[in-house]
Design a protein around this motif. Sequence first.
Motif, PDB file in Angstrom:
ATOM      1  N   GLY A 360       1.562  -5.969  -4.840  1.00 59.45           N
ATOM      2  CA  GLY A 360       2.650  -4.928  -4.436  1.00 59.45           C
ATOM      3  C   GLY A 360       3.911  -5.369  -4.203  1.00 59.45           C
ATOM      4  O   GLY A 360       4.852  -4.577  -4.692  1.00 59.45           O
ATOM      5  N   GLY A 361       4.411  -6.375  -3.530  1.00 60.72           N
ATOM      6  CA  GLY A 361       5.351  -6.713  -3.150  1.00 60.72           C
ATOM      7  C   GLY A 361       6.365  -7.174  -4.489  1.00 60.72           C
ATOM      8  O   GLY A 361       7.552  -6.821  -4.524  1.00 60.72           O
ATOM      9  N   LEU A 362       5.483  -7.761  -5.229  1.00 57.48           N
ATOM     10  CA  LEU A 362       6.246  -8.105  -6.503  1.00 57.48           C
ATOM     11  C   LEU A 362       6.567  -6.978  -7.086  1.00 57.48           C
ATOM     12  O   LEU A 362       7.967  -7.109  -7.778  1.00 57.48           O
ATOM     13  CB  LEU A 362       5.279  -8.952  -7.350  1.00 57.48           C
ATOM     14  CG  LEU A 362       4.938 -10.404  -7.021  1.00 57.48           C
ATOM     15  CD1 LEU A 362       4.048 -11.120  -8.164  1.00 57.48           C
ATOM     16  CD2 LEU A 362       6.235 -11.166  -6.945  1.00 57.48           C
ATOM     17  N   ALA A 363       5.915  -6.003  -7.290  1.00 61.65           N
ATOM     18  CA  ALA A 363       6.186  -4.517  -8.015  1.00 61.65           C
ATOM     19  C   ALA A 363       7.442  -3.835  -7.377  1.00 61.65           C
ATOM     20  O   ALA A 363       8.393  -3.296  -8.047  1.00 61.65           O
ATOM     21  CB  ALA A 363       4.871  -3.547  -8.131  1.00 61.65           C
ATOM     22  N   ILE A 364       7.532  -4.202  -5.990  1.00 65.39           N
ATOM     23  CA  ILE A 364       8.668  -3.355  -5.390  1.00 65.39           C
ATOM     24  C   ILE A 364      10.061  -4.194  -5.604  1.00 65.39           C
ATOM     25  O   ILE A 364      11.187  -3.945  -6.153  1.00 65.39           O
ATOM     26  CB  ILE A 364       8.565  -3.316  -3.903  1.00 65.39           C
ATOM     27  CG1 ILE A 364       7.641  -2.293  -3.663  1.00 65.39           C
ATOM     28  CG2 ILE A 364       9.808  -2.931  -3.213  1.00 65.39           C
ATOM     29  CD1 ILE A 364       7.023  -2.063  -2.363  1.00 65.39           C
ATOM     30  N   SER A 365       9.802  -5.544  -5.551  1.00 63.90           N
ATOM     31  CA  SER A 365      10.808  -6.669  -5.911  1.00 63.90           C
ATOM     32  C   SER A 365      11.267  -6.434  -7.362  1.00 63.90           C
ATOM     33  O   SER A 365      12.595  -6.903  -7.519  1.00 63.90           O
ATOM     34  CB  SER A 365      10.332  -7.944  -5.690  1.00 63.90           C
ATOM     35  OG  SER A 365      10.119  -8.156  -4.264  1.00 63.90           O
ATOM     36  N   ALA A 366      10.479  -5.996  -8.111  1.00 60.48           N
ATOM     37  CA  ALA A 366      11.098  -5.826  -9.515  1.00 60.48           C
ATOM     38  C   ALA A 366      11.855  -4.637  -9.921  1.00 60.48           C
ATOM     39  O   ALA A 366      11.943  -4.103 -10.887  1.00 60.48           O
ATOM     40  CB  ALA A 366       9.517  -5.954 -10.530  1.00 60.48           C
ATOM     41  N   GLY A 367      11.901  -3.795  -8.626  1.00 62.04           N
ATOM     42  CA  GLY A 367      12.554  -2.665  -8.809  1.00 62.04           C
ATOM     43  C   GLY A 367      11.929  -1.354  -9.437  1.00 62.04           C
ATOM     44  O   GLY A 367      12.327  -0.334  -9.887  1.00 62.04           O
ATOM     45  N   GLY A 369       9.961   0.401  -7.645  1.00 59.65           N
ATOM     46  CA  GLY A 369      10.045   1.547  -6.413  1.00 59.65           C
ATOM     47  C   GLY A 369       9.013   1.469  -5.454  1.00 59.65           C
ATOM     48  O   GLY A 369       7.981   0.635  -5.972  1.00 59.65           O
ATOM     49  N   TYR A 370       9.022   2.568  -4.461  1.00 53.70           N
ATOM     50  CA  TYR A 370       8.146   2.432  -3.272  1.00 53.70           C
ATOM     51  C   TYR A 370       6.604   3.018  -3.881  1.00 53.70           C
ATOM     52  O   TYR A 370       5.551   3.030  -2.890  1.00 53.70           O
ATOM     53  CB  TYR A 370       8.529   3.013  -2.265  1.00 53.70           C
ATOM     54  CG  TYR A 370       9.520   2.033  -1.664  1.00 53.70           C
ATOM     55  CD1 TYR A 370       9.317   0.774  -1.281  1.00 53.70           C
ATOM     56  CD2 TYR A 370      10.964   2.581  -1.529  1.00 53.70           C
ATOM     57  CE1 TYR A 370      10.385   0.006  -0.688  1.00 53.70           C
ATOM     58  CE2 TYR A 370      11.939   1.616  -1.071  1.00 53.70           C
ATOM     59  CZ  TYR A 370      11.457   0.351  -0.623  1.00 53.70           C
ATOM     60  OH  TYR A 370      12.458  -0.416  -0.056  1.00 53.70           O
ATOM     61  N   THR A 371       6.623   3.540  -4.932  1.00 53.91           N
ATOM     62  CA  THR A 371       5.232   4.201  -5.548  1.00 53.91           C
ATOM     63  C   THR A 371       4.426   3.228  -6.189  1.00 53.91           C
ATOM     64  O   THR A 371       3.295   3.230  -6.662  1.00 53.91           O
ATOM     65  CB  THR A 371       5.319   5.467  -6.433  1.00 53.91           C
ATOM     66  OG1 THR A 371       6.107   5.390  -7.275  1.00 53.91           O
ATOM     67  CG2 THR A 371       5.832   6.655  -5.495  1.00 53.91           C
ATOM     68  N   ALA A 372       5.136   2.042  -6.554  1.00 54.98           N
ATOM     69  CA  ALA A 372       4.528   0.861  -7.542  1.00 54.98           C
ATOM     70  C   ALA A 372       3.167   0.512  -6.996  1.00 54.98           C
ATOM     71  O   ALA A 372       2.465   0.139  -7.695  1.00 54.98           O
ATOM     72  CB  ALA A 372       5.672  -0.105  -7.800  1.00 54.98           C
ATOM     73  N   PRO A 373       3.194   0.069  -5.659  1.00 52.35           N
ATOM     74  CA  PRO A 373       2.151  -0.566  -5.108  1.00 52.35           C
ATOM     75  C   PRO A 373       0.814   0.224  -5.292  1.00 52.35           C
ATOM     76  O   PRO A 373      -0.212  -0.011  -5.323  1.00 52.35           O
ATOM     77  CB  PRO A 373       2.346  -0.748  -3.705  1.00 52.35           C
ATOM     78  CG  PRO A 373       3.895  -0.990  -3.697  1.00 52.35           C
ATOM     79  CD  PRO A 373       4.376   0.121  -4.696  1.00 52.35           C
ATOM     80  N   LEU A 374       1.001   1.708  -5.027  1.00 51.46           N
ATOM     81  CA  LEU A 374      -0.205   2.589  -5.360  1.00 51.46           C
ATOM     82  C   LEU A 374      -0.622   2.430  -6.745  1.00 51.46           C
ATOM     83  O   LEU A 374      -1.858   2.595  -6.961  1.00 51.46           O
ATOM     84  CB  LEU A 374       0.401   4.016  -5.338  1.00 51.46           C
ATOM     85  CG  LEU A 374       0.827   4.378  -3.710  1.00 51.46           C
ATOM     86  CD1 LEU A 374       1.649   5.574  -3.902  1.00 51.46           C
ATOM     87  CD2 LEU A 374      -0.660   4.675  -2.746  1.00 51.46           C
TER      88      LEU A 374
END
Length: 407
Positions: A360-367, A369-374
């Motif tokens: 989930g952190g990787l997805a946010i770091s990749a830009g 957004g904050y729904t990406a971890p979902l």
Amino acid sequence: MPSGLIALALGGFGIGLTEFLIAGLLPQVASSLAVSEAAAGWLISGYALSVAVGAIALTAATTRLPRKHILVGLVALFVIGNLLSAVAPNYQVMLLGRIVAALCHGSFFGIGSLVARSLVAPEKKSQAVAVMFAGLTVANVLGVPFGALVGERWGWRAAFWAVTAIGVVALAGIAALVPSWAGRVQPVAGTERATGAGAEGIPPSGLARQFRAFRSWQVWLTLVATALSYGGMFGAFSYIAYTFTEVSGFAPADVAWLLMVYGVGLVIGNLVGGRAADRDRDRALVIALLGLALTLALFGLLAESATASVVLVFLMGVTGFAGVPGMITRVTDFAHGAALAASANVSASNVGNAFGAWLGGLAISAGLGYTAPLYVGAGIVLISVAVMAVAAQRARSDRVADRVPAR
């Protein structure tokens, strides 16, 4: 309801509290012990790592001891760890206290689940596990606000003194109320008491026999499904505060009650899931996992709606914990009551937590957004659904093969 189950649930409540309350106390602890926020964070991450290690190590070291005695010793270790934290003169002792308390966590829930199911009839074993885990889910609801409230009024040490006291009461309850035969076959009034080993008899006690449980593909498939389901849920949950504040439009002060909504969902899901698993376990597990994947995906799509976010975080709790009792009884059934397999299930869930949070952190770091971890969480859980479906199909095929007479 057997009184021994209540004692186990109280132990689970205390252990859950010490895991969760630190989040609400971290700023106070860091200031009091003169350490950075990053160093204080190790009081959380160090605890999690110790849970994963302790679950296997302590269970392996105590395989030949009576399970009631093991539980008493584990809760005593929990009391010592929290006592160390309460009186810690410096950061090093505080961290040591957290590690000592964490070592008992995995083994308590692993061995405790075997003891809990032995206290009821076989057809209610998942419900018994759910009752024991109810203490943990209630602690999830109350842990952070409890720590914050007590810490604000009486200081962070008071919170650890309170948890130490709960541990002492749980220790006395388990010693007095859990029968000595719990977790093993014992003749009662001319019959055999149901045990964690099921109909197979006395659970394996030697370490070599414990490890033989891992020859079963069903044990491994269940452990993988457990890790993936936890990874999907906690991969999303780890960043849920950012989703609430940056996407749904909630104020930071709203996060506490939103997390309580999630916690209430955990409590309900745990109890409902236990009942469903006792009716048709594999079907209940597949449905729960599908429900979790769908909930996470919908949450990602509808996160901009504050109303939808409240409903979906509640459903995330319900579906996220509905499979827990069934997963535990499933792995212990196929492991023939091996305590090491039960504790490995707890370790698998913690490994899944770390893996999901990392992705989930990787997805946010990749830009993204904050729904990406979902969405990442939904994808991980879908893999868990596939693993569980394969496990269920293999189990059905094995049962059919057993019913076919040899020619």
